[in-house]
Design a protein around this motif. Structure first.
Motif, mmCIF file in Angstrom:
data_model
loop_
_atom_site.group_PDB
_atom_site.id
_atom_site.type_symbol
_atom_site.label_atom_id
_atom_site.label_comp_id
_atom_site.label_asym_id
_atom_site.label_seq_id
_atom_site.Cartn_x
_atom_site.Cartn_y
_atom_site.Cartn_z
ATOM 1 N N PRO A 113 0.871 -1.198 0.091
ATOM 2 C CA PRO A 113 0.092 0.009 -0.157
ATOM 3 C C PRO A 113 0.950 1.188 -0.008
ATOM 4 O O PRO A 113 1.905 1.328 0.560
ATOM 5 N N ASP A 114 0.370 2.312 -0.447
ATOM 6 C CA ASP A 114 1.154 3.596 -0.610
ATOM 7 C C ASP A 114 0.974 4.040 0.896
ATOM 8 O O ASP A 114 0.369 3.484 1.757
ATOM 9 N N GLU A 115 1.660 5.154 1.375
ATOM 10 C CA GLU A 115 1.515 5.526 2.768
ATOM 11 C C GLU A 115 0.248 5.978 3.168
ATOM 12 O O GLU A 115 -0.131 5.609 4.681
ATOM 13 N N GLU A 116 -0.852 6.416 2.576
ATOM 14 C CA GLU A 116 -2.094 6.732 2.911
ATOM 15 C C GLU A 116 -2.817 5.547 3.431
ATOM 16 O O GLU A 116 -3.552 5.258 4.276
ATOM 17 N N GLN A 117 -2.698 4.604 2.403
ATOM 18 C CA GLN A 117 -3.425 3.084 2.393
ATOM 19 C C GLN A 117 -2.734 2.273 3.450
ATOM 20 O O GLN A 117 -3.529 1.648 4.240
ATOM 21 N N ALA A 118 -1.664 2.419 3.689
ATOM 22 C CA ALA A 118 -0.884 1.868 4.831
ATOM 23 C C ALA A 118 -1.285 2.213 6.384
ATOM 24 O O ALA A 118 -1.688 1.289 7.018
ATOM 25 N N ARG A 119 -1.792 3.345 6.356
ATOM 26 C CA ARG A 119 -2.072 3.788 7.632
ATOM 27 C C ARG A 119 -3.569 3.531 7.857
ATOM 28 O O ARG A 119 -3.876 3.012 8.896
ATOM 29 N N ILE A 120 -4.480 3.552 6.706
ATOM 30 C CA ILE A 120 -5.655 3.178 6.797
ATOM 31 C C ILE A 120 -6.134 1.525 7.128
ATOM 32 O O ILE A 120 -6.860 1.340 8.149
ATOM 33 N N LEU A 121 -5.091 0.950 6.486
ATOM 34 C CA LEU A 121 -5.137 -0.362 6.492
ATOM 35 C C LEU A 121 -4.691 -0.977 7.968
ATOM 36 O O LEU A 121 -5.417 -1.814 8.801
ATOM 37 N N ALA A 122 -3.628 -0.304 8.609
ATOM 38 C CA ALA A 122 -3.322 -0.596 9.963
ATOM 39 C C ALA A 122 -4.171 -0.143 10.769
ATOM 40 O O ALA A 122 -4.410 -1.156 11.914
ATOM 41 N N LEU A 123 -4.942 0.819 10.894
ATOM 42 C CA LEU A 123 -6.058 1.176 11.752
ATOM 43 C C LEU A 123 -7.149 0.436 11.589
ATOM 44 O O LEU A 123 -7.729 0.016 12.609
ATOM 45 N N ARG A 124 -7.432 0.044 10.407
ATOM 46 C CA ARG A 124 -8.618 -0.961 10.213
ATOM 47 C C ARG A 124 -8.434 -2.304 11.114
ATOM 48 O O ARG A 124 -9.187 -2.717 11.820
ATOM 49 N N PHE A 125 -6.983 -2.644 10.951
ATOM 50 C CA PHE A 125 -6.828 -4.145 11.372
ATOM 51 C C PHE A 125 -6.682 -3.767 13.070
ATOM 52 O O PHE A 125 -7.147 -5.037 13.635
ATOM 53 N N LYS A 126 -6.327 -2.730 13.502
ATOM 54 C CA LYS A 126 -6.278 -2.719 14.794
ATOM 55 C C LYS A 126 -7.717 -2.745 15.571
ATOM 56 O O LYS A 126 -8.042 -3.022 16.390
ATOM 57 N N ARG A 127 -8.501 -1.912 14.744
ATOM 58 C CA ARG A 127 -9.864 -2.033 15.267
ATOM 59 C C ARG A 127 -10.673 -3.271 15.145
ATOM 60 O O ARG A 127 -11.416 -3.326 15.908
ATOM 61 N N LEU A 128 -10.156 -4.343 14.444
ATOM 62 C CA LEU A 128 -10.693 -5.536 14.487
ATOM 63 C C LEU A 128 -10.364 -6.458 15.375
ATOM 64 O O LEU A 128 -10.517 -7.407 15.367
ATOM 65 N N GLY A 129 -8.958 -5.847 16.139
ATOM 66 C CA GLY A 129 -8.557 -6.702 17.092
ATOM 67 C C GLY A 129 -7.372 -7.589 16.540
ATOM 68 O O GLY A 129 -6.993 -8.637 17.269
ATOM 69 N N LEU A 130 -6.948 -7.392 15.400
ATOM 70 C CA LEU A 130 -5.939 -7.989 14.656
ATOM 71 C C LEU A 130 -4.659 -7.808 15.439
ATOM 72 O O LEU A 130 -4.311 -6.549 15.540
ATOM 73 N N ASN A 131 -3.640 -8.864 15.371
ATOM 74 C CA ASN A 131 -2.322 -8.390 15.826
ATOM 75 C C ASN A 131 -1.105 -8.834 14.891
ATOM 76 O O ASN A 131 -0.012 -8.931 15.357
ATOM 77 N N ALA A 132 -1.615 -9.278 13.787
ATOM 78 C CA ALA A 132 -0.687 -9.749 12.654
ATOM 79 C C ALA A 132 -1.140 -9.766 11.281
ATOM 80 O O ALA A 132 -2.205 -9.693 11.363
#
Length: 782
Positions: free
Chosen positions: A99-118
């Protein structure tokens, strides 16, 4: 333990399931409402970000004592401050890994909200792109391995963003790359034949291909600057590929040219090391008319009959075993397998060849592991490939790997016309909890007692109408068995998949998404106790070799029969005992041990293949999934309205840190099926499942356009996304005098109160009737 069987009852049960599958294909009469969670604006009640914190040096993951641990403040493994950790992750595939920088930030936050840790970074070698274009893969069109500089930059940045949000990386090496003889200077195939898909199994044999894979691992880890990086949790050498599995599937029989000569030379070298000469080996084997014949590697059909002397008899017996397995019947004596290879003759020759396969696999894995450890650090956890692709023999070839890995899918797509056609495919619309329970539960038979166990891919893909059940089923089984990691396959490609329901993608699959955080919390926080008693199954190396000779990884009946006869166990026993396998020098007694509970109140799950349901309630969460009404022992219950389909996934979790019966704020999630949209003249409507070419035993999505000559619609369907409208009553114990229930919108914000006649509090038990058009409900107890 003794197992009694009623043949006619079992046969009737199988036929009943087949009829149920067929009847469900006739016409889809589900009620739908539009709902798609907003992943970027979730309210705190449905946001599970609190499970994560930034990964520091003390959070580095190591494998020891059969599990994953964080090293703790002393940063040394195996000391008193080590802390158990479980991985609940997601797969990203191909371009999604860059992902580009914006998409990387969006994805990481989405995963965090879902309770993912990997995040498992998968299929990065599938596509090649020019350096001047945006990366679609890790590599360019130049000779392997030539890295796309922008892909490296983006991936390095993405891992750093994931680290900040408390999300580890699982790095996959060889997955899809197909070596190109002219470009990569590897041997061509005869008659201009194409390199096999993913280069499998040649990439496990050819010295130059192996050296190039080692160079990819070396350069990739250096360029990503991952030496001793705590964000790198694990590295996977080779996806779904081993020589043992390739041989069982007949893929090694197709070798020709220089690859066949290389393979024969490896076999001859093994013979010389083991016996001193081919002549001596042939004397033991008693099957070589000439010594030169013994030096030719064995093809599958030549070794298919280690127990009998003739291949055609064994083929008939194997066909019979498959039939009895499909009917759920135990094997009669004349079909049973002997699990000890012969001491001489064809049986010994075949067993020797499997030993050769295992040792060659082992050398490949250990060579690559050594490179990875040199470049990533001595503590990084490394695995070779998945257990299913070779069976228990892979436990031998990966004896020096750090963790064991597996994959599992329910109702994977079938392609009658071959390939991965998007407009000619079918599914059974099967249920993990009803129709494939045994296949799921017996993954436990592939756990190595000495290693962490991870399922790095699992799913029950769209448009299966029970696909919401796979996550609670996996979390329940993994918790009971005390496994160490689960990775859902997969999230999706941003931004392309942000408006589509697509095949394996979690993104926009509302019925799977809405309970993800609750289930992540259950697994990661050890909220469900592991089963208190474990059974360690000692399996000798000769038995593992015999299983490989019997086609274990391609014939499900083999492992079922072995475990039943050798240990008196069947798949459903994994709901009573934690199961693992220990490599033994010889046949030994089953080791039974008691476990120490990991929480103060144990869940007692009820998991029934008929009608196909599980239900349990622990201290901080409760889960129901499957068909039919159900009651847990502590008052947690689910009832379906008469005339409804009778399927649902329901989860309940506290959002104030208090136990369920004391909590003042709870999140209730209710889901059924999900589907995408069919375009009509006036807009969109829910897209239906239909019989595949009129066959009620198979289903597919209706064609995308009326009058289409194709039997199927695309597995990727446009939005809006629809959820099944359920009519169910849910009972739960509460401690309070007044209860208010809020229906939540797509952001998790309160949108309406549940009507008072649907909220009944009586003697400490709250009964809710859910008919509203939302999967999320916030319960406030005063």
């Amino acid at each position: 333990m003794k197992k009694t069987h009623n043949y006619f009852y079992r046969l009737a049960s199988v036929l009943a399931v087949m009829m149920a599958l067929g009847n469900s294909a006739q016409a889809e009469t589900l009620n739908w409402y539009g709902f798609r969670p907003d992943p970027d604006r979730l309210a705190p009640v449905v946001d599970f970000s609190g499970l994560n914190r930034r990964i520091g040096e003390e959070d580095k993951i190591v494998a020891h004592d059969g599990h994953f641990f964080k090293v703790g403040r002393d940063r040394r493994p195996g000391t008193a401050d080590d802390q158990r950790i479980r991985i609940f992750g997601i797969n990203l595939s191909g371009p999604a890994c860059f992902p580009d920088e914006e998409q990387a930030r969006i994805l990481a936050l989405r995963f965090k909200r879902l309770g993912l840790n990997a995040v498992r970074l998968h299929q990065m070698d599938a596509a090649l792109s020019d350096e001047s274009s945006p990366p679609t893969g890790l590599l360019t069109n130049s000779a392997f391995p030539s890295f796309h500089p922008e892909a490296i930059r983006r991936l390095r940045h993405f891992i750093s963003v994931l680290r900040e949000e408390g999300i580890y990386a699982n790095l996959n090496l060889h997955v899809n790359y197909r070596f190109r003889p002219a470009v990569d200077q590897v041997n061509p195939l005869l008659d201009g034949a194409q390199m096999p898909v993913n280069s499998h199994p040649l990439h496990l044999i050819d010295p130059r291909m192996i050296a190039l894979q080692a160079e990819l691992a070396r350069q990739l880890l250096r360029q990503l600057e991952l030496k001793n990086d705590p964000a790198l949790a694990m590295v996977e050498i080779n996806n779904e590929s081993s020589l043992v599995g390739a041989w069982q599937r007949g893929e090694l029989d197709k070798l020709n040219g220089e690859y066949e000569r290389t393979w024969t030379a490896l076999w001859r070298k093994w013979i010389a090391r083991e016996y001193g000469s081919t002549e001596v080996a042939c004397q033991r084997w008693k099957t070589c008319e000439l010594p030169a014949q013994g030096a030719v590697y064995l093809k599958k059909d030549e070794a298919i009959a280690p127990e009998t002397g003739t291949g055609w008899i064994e083929r008939i017996r194997r066909l019979g075993r498959k039939l009895f397995h499909k009917l759920g019947l135990p094997l009669p004596g004349f079909l049973e397998i002997r699990y000890q290879p012969a001491a001489e003759g064809l049986g010994l020759r075949a067993a020797d060849f499997v030993r050769f396969l295992i040792e060659t696999d082992q050398q490949y894995f250990e060579n690559l592991r050594q490179v990875i450890r040199q470049e990533a650090g001595e503590q990084v956890a490394v695995t070779g490939t998945q257990r299913y692709f070779g069976g228990l023999a892979n436990q031998l070839s990966q004896r020096n790997m750090d963790y064991a890995d597996e994959h599992f899918y329910t109702d994977h797509y079938d392609f009658p016309g071959g390939g991965w056609s998007d407009q000619d495919w079918r599914i059974r619309n099967a249920s993990s909890l009803r129709d494939t329970t045994g296949a799921l539960l017996k993954r436990s038979f592939y756990r190595d007692r000495q290693k962490p166990f991870v399922v790095s891919e699992f799913n029950q893909a769209y448009p299966n109408r029970q696909s919401a059940e796979i996550v609670p089923a996996m979390v329940t089984l993994a918790s009971l068995q005390d496994w160490d990691g689960l990775f859902f396959f997969q999230y999706g490609q941003m931004p392309d998949d942000d408006t589509w329901m697509s095949a394996f993608n979690l993104n926009n699959h509302s019925s799977q998404l809405v309970s993800f955080g609750t289930l992540a919390s259950v697994f990661r926080q050890f909220q469900m106790n592991a089963l208190p008693e474990q059974q360690v199954l000692p399996v000798s190396e000769p038995e593992m070799i015999s299983l490989a000779l019997s086609g274990e990884s391609i014939d499900p009946a083999v492992m079922d029969d072995f475990v039943r006869r050798r240990f008196g166990l069947v798949a459903t026993d994994t709901l009573q005992y934690r199961i693992s396998v220990q490599t033994a020098a010889s046949s030994q007694a089953v080791l039974r041990q008691k476990a120490i509970a990991t929480s103060t109140q144990a869940a007692v799950p009820v998991w029934n293949a008929q009608p196909g349901q599980l239900i349990w309630a622990d201290r901080f969460a409760a889960v129901y999934a499957g068909f039919g009404d159900a009651n847990a022992t502590n008052g947690w219950s689910v009832q379906h309205a008469p005339g409804s389909r009778g399927f649902a996934v329901v989860s309940l979790t506290t959002r104030d840190g208090m136990p369920l019966d004391k909590s003042r704020r709870l999140l209730l999630t209710v889901a059924g099926a999900s589907t995408g949209s069919q375009k009509t003249g006036t807009g969109f409507r829910p897209k239906h499942l239909v019989p595949y070419k009129g066959d009620a035993m198979w289903q597919t999505l209706e064609p995308d356009q009326s009058g289409s000559t194709h039997p199927s619609g695309s597995r990727s369907t446009q939005g809006p996304v629809w959820m099944e409208k359920l009519d169910i009553s849910i009972g739960l114990p509460v401690s309070g005098q007044k209860v208010t229930v809020y229906q939540l919108d797509e952001r998790g914000q309160r949108s309406a109160n549940l009507q008072s006649d649907n909220v009944i509090l009586n003697n400490g038990v709250l009964t809710l009737r859910i008919r509203a058009e939302s999967p999320w409900y916030e319960i406030i107890v005063k």
